[in-house]
Design a protein around this motif. Sequence first.
Motif, PDB file in Angstrom:
ATOM      1  N   MET A  40       0.834  -1.198   0.000  1.00 20.73           N
ATOM      2  CA  MET A  40       0.000   0.000   0.000  1.00 20.73           C
ATOM      3  C   MET A  40       0.875   1.257   0.000  1.00 20.73           C
ATOM      4  SD  MET A  40      -3.204   0.187  -0.085  1.00 20.73           S
ATOM      5  CE  MET A  40      -3.787   1.738  -0.677  1.00 20.73           C
ATOM      6  N   ALA A  41       1.944   1.234   0.805  1.00 24.64           N
ATOM      7  CA  ALA A  41       2.826   2.404   0.866  1.00 24.64           C
ATOM      8  C   ALA A  41       3.443   2.672  -0.498  1.00 24.64           C
ATOM      9  CB  ALA A  41       3.917   2.193   1.913  1.00 24.64           C
ATOM     10  N   ILE A  42       3.849   1.590  -1.203  1.00 27.67           N
ATOM     11  CA  ILE A  42       4.414   1.774  -2.546  1.00 27.67           C
ATOM     12  C   ILE A  42       3.394   2.430  -3.463  1.00 27.67           C
ATOM     13  CG2 ILE A  42       5.193   0.565  -4.583  1.00 27.67           C
ATOM     14  CD1 ILE A  42       7.285   0.273  -2.859  1.00 27.67           C
ATOM     15  N   ILE A  43       2.122   2.000  -3.349  1.00 27.27           N
ATOM     16  CA  ILE A  43       1.102   2.583  -4.232  1.00 27.27           C
ATOM     17  C   ILE A  43       0.905   4.057  -3.914  1.00 27.27           C
ATOM     18  CG2 ILE A  43      -1.336   2.485  -4.805  1.00 27.27           C
ATOM     19  CD1 ILE A  43      -1.140  -0.509  -4.507  1.00 27.27           C
ATOM     20  N   TRP A  44       0.927   4.413  -2.633  1.00 30.60           N
ATOM     21  CA  TRP A  44       0.836   5.840  -2.279  1.00 30.60           C
ATOM     22  C   TRP A  44       2.000   6.616  -2.879  1.00 30.60           C
ATOM     23  CZ3 TRP A  44      -3.722   7.008  -1.261  1.00 30.60           C
ATOM     24  CH2 TRP A  44      -4.514   6.336  -0.341  1.00 30.60           C
TER      25      TRP A  44
ATOM     26  N   SER C  36      12.092  -9.717   4.155  1.00 37.15           N
ATOM     27  CA  SER C  36      12.827  -9.537   2.902  1.00 37.15           C
ATOM     28  C   SER C  36      12.017  -8.684   1.926  1.00 37.15           C
ATOM     29  CB  SER C  36      13.179 -10.912   2.366  1.00 37.15           C
ATOM     30  OG  SER C  36      12.954 -11.012   1.045  1.00 37.15           O
ATOM     31  N   MET C  37      10.676  -8.786   1.994  1.00 35.90           N
ATOM     32  CA  MET C  37       9.847  -7.911   1.171  1.00 35.90           C
ATOM     33  C   MET C  37       9.992  -6.458   1.614  1.00 35.90           C
ATOM     34  SD  MET C  37       6.091  -9.171   0.202  1.00 35.90           S
ATOM     35  CE  MET C  37       5.342  -7.815  -0.636  1.00 35.90           C
ATOM     36  N   GLY C  38      10.114  -6.268   2.915  1.00 39.64           N
ATOM     37  CA  GLY C  38      10.281  -4.907   3.431  1.00 39.64           C
ATOM     38  C   GLY C  38      11.547  -4.260   2.904  1.00 39.64           C
ATOM     39  N   THR C  39      12.662  -5.008   2.909  1.00 41.20           N
ATOM     40  CA  THR C  39      13.895  -4.411   2.391  1.00 41.20           C
ATOM     41  C   THR C  39      13.794  -4.165   0.898  1.00 41.20           C
ATOM     42  OG1 THR C  39      14.706  -6.636   2.621  1.00 41.20           O
ATOM     43  CG2 THR C  39      15.615  -5.023   4.086  1.00 41.20           C
ATOM     44  N   LYS C  40      13.056  -5.046   0.189  1.00 40.80           N
ATOM     45  CA  LYS C  40      12.839  -4.797  -1.242  1.00 40.80           C
ATOM     46  C   LYS C  40      12.042  -3.517  -1.438  1.00 40.80           C
ATOM     47  CE  LYS C  40      13.069  -9.479  -2.946  1.00 40.80           C
ATOM     48  NZ  LYS C  40      13.752  -9.879  -1.711  1.00 40.80           N
ATOM     49  N   THR C  41      11.101  -3.270  -0.523  1.00 39.36           N
ATOM     50  CA  THR C  41      10.317  -2.040  -0.619  1.00 39.36           C
ATOM     51  C   THR C  41      11.206  -0.808  -0.505  1.00 39.36           C
ATOM     52  OG1 THR C  41       8.519  -3.225   0.402  1.00 39.36           O
ATOM     53  CG2 THR C  41       8.319  -0.875   0.306  1.00 39.36           C
ATOM     54  N   VAL C  42      12.185  -0.877   0.408  1.00 40.24           N
ATOM     55  CA  VAL C  42      13.120   0.247   0.547  1.00 40.24           C
ATOM     56  C   VAL C  42      13.796   0.548  -0.785  1.00 40.24           C
ATOM     57  CG1 VAL C  42      15.202   1.030   1.695  1.00 40.24           C
ATOM     58  CG2 VAL C  42      13.519  -0.241   2.962  1.00 40.24           C
ATOM     59  N   ILE C  43      14.318  -0.516  -1.420  1.00 41.49           N
ATOM     60  CA  ILE C  43      14.987  -0.341  -2.706  1.00 41.49           C
ATOM     61  C   ILE C  43      14.020   0.224  -3.737  1.00 41.49           C
ATOM     62  CG2 ILE C  43      16.311  -1.533  -4.467  1.00 41.49           C
ATOM     63  CD1 ILE C  43      17.602  -1.715  -1.888  1.00 41.49           C
ATOM     64  N   LEU C  44      12.807  -0.312  -3.725  1.00 38.01           N
ATOM     65  CA  LEU C  44      11.817   0.093  -4.718  1.00 38.01           C
ATOM     66  C   LEU C  44      11.468   1.569  -4.557  1.00 38.01           C
ATOM     67  CD1 LEU C  44      10.625  -1.604  -6.854  1.00 38.01           C
ATOM     68  CD2 LEU C  44       8.615  -1.908  -5.488  1.00 38.01           C
ATOM     69  N   ILE C  45      11.361   2.022  -3.302  1.00 38.82           N
ATOM     70  CA  ILE C  45      11.054   3.440  -3.087  1.00 38.82           C
ATOM     71  C   ILE C  45      12.169   4.307  -3.656  1.00 38.82           C
ATOM     72  CG2 ILE C  45      10.822   5.205  -1.314  1.00 38.82           C
ATOM     73  CD1 ILE C  45       9.297   3.208   0.345  1.00 38.82           C
ATOM     74  N   HIS C  56      14.258  12.979  -3.564  1.00 32.85           N
ATOM     75  CA  HIS C  56      13.973  13.302  -2.166  1.00 32.85           C
ATOM     76  C   HIS C  56      13.111  12.240  -1.508  1.00 32.85           C
ATOM     77  CE1 HIS C  56      15.877  17.124  -2.614  1.00 32.85           C
ATOM     78  NE2 HIS C  56      15.280  17.219  -3.769  1.00 32.85           N
ATOM     79  N   PHE C  57      12.601  11.299  -2.328  1.00 31.40           N
ATOM     80  CA  PHE C  57      11.886  10.165  -1.760  1.00 31.40           C
ATOM     81  C   PHE C  57      12.779   9.341  -0.851  1.00 31.40           C
ATOM     82  CE2 PHE C  57       8.253   9.303  -4.954  1.00 31.40           C
ATOM     83  CZ  PHE C  57       7.885  10.618  -4.874  1.00 31.40           C
ATOM     84  N   LEU C  58      14.085   9.579  -0.927  1.00 32.90           N
ATOM     85  CA  LEU C  58      15.025   8.768  -0.159  1.00 32.90           C
ATOM     86  C   LEU C  58      14.805   8.889   1.328  1.00 32.90           C
ATOM     87  CD1 LEU C  58      18.330   9.190  -2.039  1.00 32.90           C
ATOM     88  CD2 LEU C  58      17.014   7.160  -1.695  1.00 32.90           C
ATOM     89  N   ASP C  59      14.295  10.036   1.790  1.00 31.80           N
ATOM     90  CA  ASP C  59      14.003  10.177   3.213  1.00 31.80           C
ATOM     91  C   ASP C  59      13.021   9.096   3.651  1.00 31.80           C
ATOM     92  OD1 ASP C  59      15.646  12.276   3.392  1.00 31.80           O
ATOM     93  OD2 ASP C  59      14.097  13.804   3.144  1.00 31.80           O
ATOM     94  N   ILE C  60      12.011   8.894   2.797  1.00 31.30           N
ATOM     95  CA  ILE C  60      11.016   7.860   3.110  1.00 31.30           C
ATOM     96  C   ILE C  60      11.698   6.499   3.174  1.00 31.30           C
ATOM     97  CG2 ILE C  60       8.803   6.919   2.459  1.00 31.30           C
ATOM     98  CD1 ILE C  60       8.583   9.770   2.770  1.00 31.30           C
ATOM     99  N   ALA C  61      12.584   6.245   2.204  1.00 31.15           N
ATOM    100  CA  ALA C  61      13.264   4.949   2.184  1.00 31.15           C
ATOM    101  C   ALA C  61      14.026   4.728   3.484  1.00 31.15           C
ATOM    102  CB  ALA C  61      14.205   4.872   0.993  1.00 31.15           C
ATOM    103  N   LEU C  62      14.679   5.791   3.953  1.00 35.66           N
ATOM    104  CA  LEU C  62      15.470   5.687   5.193  1.00 35.66           C
ATOM    105  C   LEU C  62      14.569   5.341   6.364  1.00 35.66           C
ATOM    106  CD1 LEU C  62      18.336   6.058   6.085  1.00 35.66           C
ATOM    107  CD2 LEU C  62      17.877   8.420   6.540  1.00 35.66           C
ATOM    108  N   VAL C  63      13.458   6.105   6.508  1.00 34.90           N
ATOM    109  CA  VAL C  63      12.532   5.843   7.613  1.00 34.90           C
ATOM    110  C   VAL C  63      11.974   4.435   7.499  1.00 34.90           C
ATOM    111  CG1 VAL C  63      10.317   6.509   8.566  1.00 34.90           C
ATOM    112  CG2 VAL C  63      11.941   8.221   7.929  1.00 34.90           C
TER     113      VAL C  63
END
Lengths: 186, 104, 85, 155
Positions: A40-44, C36-45, C56-63
């Motif tokens: 969901m966060a990715i979609i946002w 492992s999906m969570g860390t993939k999400t970081v990369i994806l962001i 600047h989306f990187l701040d979100i990735a860090l959090v």
Amino acid sequence: MVDIIEIIYLFILIVCSVAAVRMKDLLSSTVVLGAYSLVMAIIWMDLNAVDVAFTEASVGAGITTVLIIAALSRTTRGEYVPGIEERYKTRKARRLKNGALFIVTLCTFGVLVYGTMDMPNFGDPDAPARHHVADRYIEKSHEEVYVENFVTAILASYRGYDTLGETSVIFTAGVALMMLLRRSKS
Amino acid sequence: MDIGTIICGVLLFIGCFFILVASVGVLRFPDFFTRIHPAGKTDTLGQACVLIGLIFYEGFDFISLKLLIIVVFLLVVNPTATYALANAAFISGVKPWKKGDKRQ
Amino acid sequence: MMFGLAALAIVVAAIMVLYRGIKGPRVYDRLLAINSMGTKTVILIALIGYMYERPHFLDIALVYALINFIGTIAFLKYRETGRLD
Amino acid sequence: MSFILTFILMLIFWVLLSGHFGLILVVSAVIFSLLVAYLSHDLLLGGVGLSSLIIKSVRFIAYLPWLFWEILLANFEVIYITLHPGMKIDPEVIEFDPALKTDVGITILANSITLTPGTVTIEAGKKSGFKVHSLTKGADLTEMVTKVKWIEGEE
């Protein structure tokens, strides 16, 4: 390219929610709901709503998981409702229940689709939401609030109470963190 | 096409390859303790590769410093989380898979 | 283009890992998959940030990286001690 | 001592994340770094002398290139095992006691073992010793233990 990723992610979202509902073990269900929040966060993020993605990440994946686990630690892990098998014992009663549920779901779906009919297109620059107060924020926020970044000005000043609520959610996340890091007395 | 973009592309390719192989490993290995190997090692390296690729694309400024912080953080945190998982599973009595056992 | 392809590869990897997360069989397998999906999400962001040319989306990735770690640890603490407080 | 070090680290971290240097920002950076340092200076660098900290950091950085090389080798091994159709694995659990004295040493060794040759730490502690899960038989960890002991220093 972004569209393909978005479609795949919406698909994963459906898979996650169906899996979370169908699981008997509530702890596993919680884990899968964590994955739901990630998606969901990715979609946002894709919709350019960075602050909502931020909240979804901290609330959905962080606090909700911790709160559900806290609730589970006070109750039981399995899913068992006494009496529910007896109530829908016969085949006819079960079919009736499922049919009623299907009709309710269909009606809700129809109402939601009808509600989106007269919405402006996604990203339409002439949409009413973009001209209601946005122009004033862009032009006047520096004189009125003295903050350089007007997103910050909107969040922290014009919509201060809203942000107060959001911040209290983040505060709860902090409390949950303290709960985790505290050394146990035993 | 400057040199940074090319290096970035190569590193992205390597990183994505590592991440994909790690996912295949998580699917293929027979039990929890063997699955944790690709998830803890290959995944970490793949992610580090992708992020370092982004650093090369960006050049040197505050944003690449942030990327560097994320890389260091991932390199420290991923093994720690892996250890915590493995330790919790081990304490709660999950038996490691031996050669000849059935897949779980 | 380059970032889009990389993001697509990571999404495919996320689907594979999610299959493991739904299938189980133990709660630890699921937790491993979701972490492992969570860390993939970081990369994806981070990658999406570069796709939109807004790093600047990187701040979100860090959090996000921080929150993912905390969630996993909370879960394991519950499994280990049976309680959270 | 640890208070000042934590304060400086937090300040650097703030500057890295924000990248702006307005008056209000700098003042709030100092205030919040002081606050965080006051609340948690014993968590991050509890009771470590400055000189030994510098020596250990330098030695740790000197250890890193070897570690990265090992990580690379280990990953190719895991990839080979994963993609091999026959799935040639023969897992075993190794127990040993490396006799490390400090928490930092144990953390570095445990994380290094997790990242390198076909092994994952499943238990680490001063009293309980190490338990390591290995994908293939005959994993050799002695070189790594000697290197981590060298980082820890002779105390």
